[in-house]
Design a protein around this motif. Structure first.
Motif, short mmCIF file in Angstrom:
data_model
loop_
_atom_site.label_atom_id
_atom_site.label_comp_id
_atom_site.label_asym_id
_atom_site.label_seq_id
_atom_site.Cartn_x
_atom_site.Cartn_y
_atom_site.Cartn_z
N LEU A 165 51.54 44.27 39.52
CA LEU A 165 50.22 43.65 39.34
C LEU A 165 50.05 43.09 37.94
CD1 LEU A 165 47.68 45.96 41.21
CD2 LEU A 165 48.76 43.85 41.98
N VAL A 166 50.46 43.85 36.94
CA VAL A 166 50.32 43.39 35.55
C VAL A 166 51.17 42.15 35.31
CG1 VAL A 166 50.88 43.99 33.16
CG2 VAL A 166 49.63 45.61 34.59
N LEU A 167 52.42 42.18 35.76
CA LEU A 167 53.30 41.04 35.53
C LEU A 167 52.84 39.79 36.30
CD1 LEU A 167 56.70 42.92 35.56
CD2 LEU A 167 55.63 41.81 33.58
N ARG A 168 52.30 40.00 37.48
CA ARG A 168 51.88 38.86 38.29
C ARG A 168 50.53 38.30 37.83
NH1 ARG A 168 51.93 39.26 44.60
NH2 ARG A 168 54.06 38.57 44.29
N TYR A 169 49.53 39.15 37.70
CA TYR A 169 48.18 38.65 37.48
C TYR A 169 47.77 38.56 36.02
CZ TYR A 169 47.88 39.12 42.48
OH TYR A 169 48.12 38.98 43.81
N TYR A 170 48.43 39.28 35.14
CA TYR A 170 48.08 39.20 33.73
C TYR A 170 49.11 38.42 32.92
CZ TYR A 170 44.27 42.31 34.64
OH TYR A 170 43.11 42.84 35.14
#
Length: 164
Positions: A115-120
């Protein structure tokens, strides 16, 4: 590219990624510093890779996972649980953001990292797969499970009306 140039250009992004992975400012700074110290030692080999930034991000994600594994393998005996401090009224947006971070930090390591790598960090599945050393299909699976996990924790019904 020299190590100094790399840190000058990518250091803030690495620190931001570490903050999002750890949820703690001080832990993120320590994690980033440790990873950059290890990267410095091997910089000649790292800079020869096709994408040095992917390599260093992977080091960061792996170091964070290792830290959690070491930490979770220890037991800490306590007499009683401490009372949880009461939060003041933070206002709607800040309270929602704090609650979302609490939920994200409660996800398993891989799901949180995806999630962090994709959305942030706004990375595509192929790049995330390289960082996490898995396939793009696994990345999508982790993303779907993470989002389903967050929806369940927030009480959002699934599209077919049933809950998992």
């Amino acid at each position: 590219m020299t190590f100094e140039e790399y840190v000058g250009s990518r250091g803030p992004a690495l620190l931001r990624l570490a903050r999002l992975l750890t949820g703690d400012e001080h832990r993120a700074e320590d994690l980033t510093q440790d990873v950059l110290a290890r990267a410095y030692v091997h910089w000649r080999r790292i800079v020869r890779t096709e994408r040095p930034d992917v390599y260093v991000r992977r080091m960061l994600v792996n170091a964070n996972t290792s830290w959690w594994r070491r930490r979770s393998s220890r037991e800490l005996a306590v007499d009683a649980f401490a009372e949880r401090p009461q939060r003041g009224d933070l206002g709607g947006e800040a309270a929602d953001r704090d609650e979302m971070w609490r939920l994200i930090l409660g996800l398993p390591d891989r799901q949180r990292a995806v999630l962090v790598l994709r959305y942030y960090e706004d990375l595509d599945d192929a790049t995330i797969a390289q960082i996490l050393d898995c396939s793009p299909v696994t990345v999508r699976t982790h993303a779907m499970r993470a989002l389903a996990n967050l929806r369940e924790r927030c009480g959002v019904p699934t599209t077919n009306g049933s809950r998992r």
